[in-house]
Design an enzyme around this catalytic site. Sequence first.
Site, PDB file in Angstrom:
ATOM      1  N   ASP A  22      58.684  67.582  67.594  1.00  0.00           N
ATOM      2  CA  ASP A  22      58.760  66.850  68.852  1.00  0.00           C
ATOM      3  C   ASP A  22      60.224  66.444  69.027  1.00  0.00           C
ATOM      4  O   ASP A  22      61.016  66.491  68.082  1.00  0.00           O
ATOM      5  CB  ASP A  22      57.854  65.623  68.776  1.00  0.00           C
ATOM      6  CG  ASP A  22      58.006  64.714  69.980  1.00  0.00           C
ATOM      7  OD1 ASP A  22      57.982  65.228  71.113  1.00  0.00           O
ATOM      8  OD2 ASP A  22      58.185  63.503  69.782  1.00  0.00           O
ATOM      9  N   ASP A  82      55.881  61.766  66.605  1.00  0.00           N
ATOM     10  CA  ASP A  82      55.807  60.330  66.385  1.00  0.00           C
ATOM     11  C   ASP A  82      54.938  59.568  67.367  1.00  0.00           C
ATOM     12  O   ASP A  82      54.582  58.420  67.115  1.00  0.00           O
ATOM     13  CB  ASP A  82      57.214  59.719  66.431  1.00  0.00           C
ATOM     14  CG  ASP A  82      57.730  59.597  67.852  1.00  0.00           C
ATOM     15  OD1 ASP A  82      57.686  60.604  68.585  1.00  0.00           O
ATOM     16  OD2 ASP A  82      58.173  58.506  68.234  1.00  0.00           O
ATOM     17  N   ASP A 119      51.621  63.053  70.459  1.00  0.00           N
ATOM     18  CA  ASP A 119      51.710  64.039  69.391  1.00  0.00           C
ATOM     19  C   ASP A 119      50.441  64.100  68.548  1.00  0.00           C
ATOM     20  O   ASP A 119      50.317  64.982  67.684  1.00  0.00           O
ATOM     21  CB  ASP A 119      52.896  63.715  68.469  1.00  0.00           C
ATOM     22  CG  ASP A 119      54.225  63.884  69.168  1.00  0.00           C
ATOM     23  OD1 ASP A 119      54.427  64.940  69.784  1.00  0.00           O
ATOM     24  OD2 ASP A 119      55.062  62.967  69.104  1.00  0.00           O
TER      25      ASP A 119
END
Length: 624
Positions: free
Chosen positions: A319, A506, A510
């Site tokens: 990410d 995080d 996600d």
Amino acid sequence: MFEKMFRLPDVRWAATALALFAAGAAAQFSGAPSWVWIGAYAACYVAGGWGPAWEGVSALAQPRFEVDLLMVLAAVAAALIGQWFDGALLIVIFATSGALEAVLTERTAESVRSLLEHAPERAVRVADGREETVDAAVLVPGDAVLIRPGERVPADGTVTAGESEVDESTLTGEALPGRKAPGSAVLAGTLNGTGALEVRVGRASEDTVLARIARQVEEAAEAKSKTQLTIERIEQPYSLAVVGATLALVGIPLLAGAAFEPTLLRAMTFMIVASPCAIVLATMPPLLAAVALAGRQGVLVKSGLMMERLAEVDAVAFDKTGTLTNGEPRVERLTVLEGDEARLRTLVASAEARSEHPLGRVLAEIGPVSAAEAFEALPGRGVRARVDGVDLRIGHPVLFDDTEAEAARDIVAEFERQGLTVAVVVADKRPIGVIGLSDTVRPEAATAVADLKAQLGTEPSLLTGDHPAAARRVGAVVGIDAVEASMLPGDKADRLAGTRTLYCGDGVNDAPALAASHVGAAMGGTASDLALQSADVVLVGRRLTALPAAVDLARKAGRVARANLVFAAAVIAVLATWDLVGELPLVVGVAGHELSTVIVGLNGLRLLSKRHWRERRAEPARLP
């Protein structure tokens, strides 16, 4: 009811069994009377053996003979011939594994419950000019809802009136609130800013992006548990073979006229040496030792199974916001259109000093602060204030709409092409400055990406819900060419499903990707509760360079586990063959069985040494 009774308190039963086993072993090897340590071992049998025994008996109704029942029978057989320590050890191993499974299952359920807390339970529905508070679950497509400042959006839909900023970080990963105006899409569970919005509902509550995330977390967690199918396929024929051979070693000699006691002793010896105690210990000590070492280095791996899966990954994906970057914007570019830079910085800092917007807090620190008057937040646009007699407006480029600012618009377009978030400054209706902000890249990100690329032999990927330009900019800095932007949480999960990819993220957005990936790693400290629950690995120290070190450690643990399995299986094969074709003395069988168990255990525990952790020092990466 009986089954439920022994499945719910698995952790307490396992802890009790372990304590009783330790007490019995201490009493036995300190020379205490036999009734003391035998009593402790017997209590250990009861505490830790009921669960596996009931599971095994229940499986017989399917019909299916599982290794759970074989282990209990082997433990009972060991007790019958006086080997209480062996039997209690088998009981403790199986009780502990069942407790770990129960804990992981409960964590998954808690993660889904925490996710759904983002969705508000009530909503203000507007019909015929009247406001009505209703349950968010009853909203249907076409309903109009009012969302006041600071409230969460109750349903996916489209803005029909009003302007505001909406914090979508829980779903898209974008660190900064996005401007919403008529025609903009909003998602359930996101947080409205300082303006009021009227929204036309586009999806029912069960079809929102937030609800789909919850379902994906549950489905991915269930899919992971199916990796146990391979073990089950092996344990079924093995268990039946051992039981069949034991019965044959008792029945055939007795039918041939052999004495009962020697025949029973031989059969019980076979069941003990053929029991998979050493095989069970072959994999767990190295994996758990690796888990312990990683934990001391700030990497929490949630189980030995997850450490084993970490060794299998062949690709990595990240990410962006909060993972490769810090999620903290800073000023990257500043262009002065009128006056000097020092004057511009003072005006901006003074006007933004009272702002609660994340960008406003950053801008308030770019220069000295003077007294500001008539401060006013402009929802979806920025702020307005009067500083030193100057009427200032600072915020979204839409503020240029009322000015003659063709050159300034070209600068805005250039900044946006570079992936910067743009704030413009208007003084007395004249454009005087353009400011470009960006997120800060973690100093160790490029080093971690390079190490994982060399380690796995594949190109890393960047998967983000952020704008393509911003994503490509960060990708270029950290060394990632494969960049996929503007992705929703479900898109990430679909992209990773069925692959052996290590995914690092995080946010709540996600969670599906963390659950669907082969191994999910969450950034500790900044990660959402759901991300921490959905992940298999948590970087407590927030160092990305710990990720390649953890992969290297997991591969070492896998190699040790495979060597242990080969050794344990060879010892079982030798001892069992000896008992079948010759006369294996009980003391030799027990000694060989115990020695193999000790050897594989010690071989695995050597991974506790810090020398097996290799983490490279990071070289700071900087945005251009």
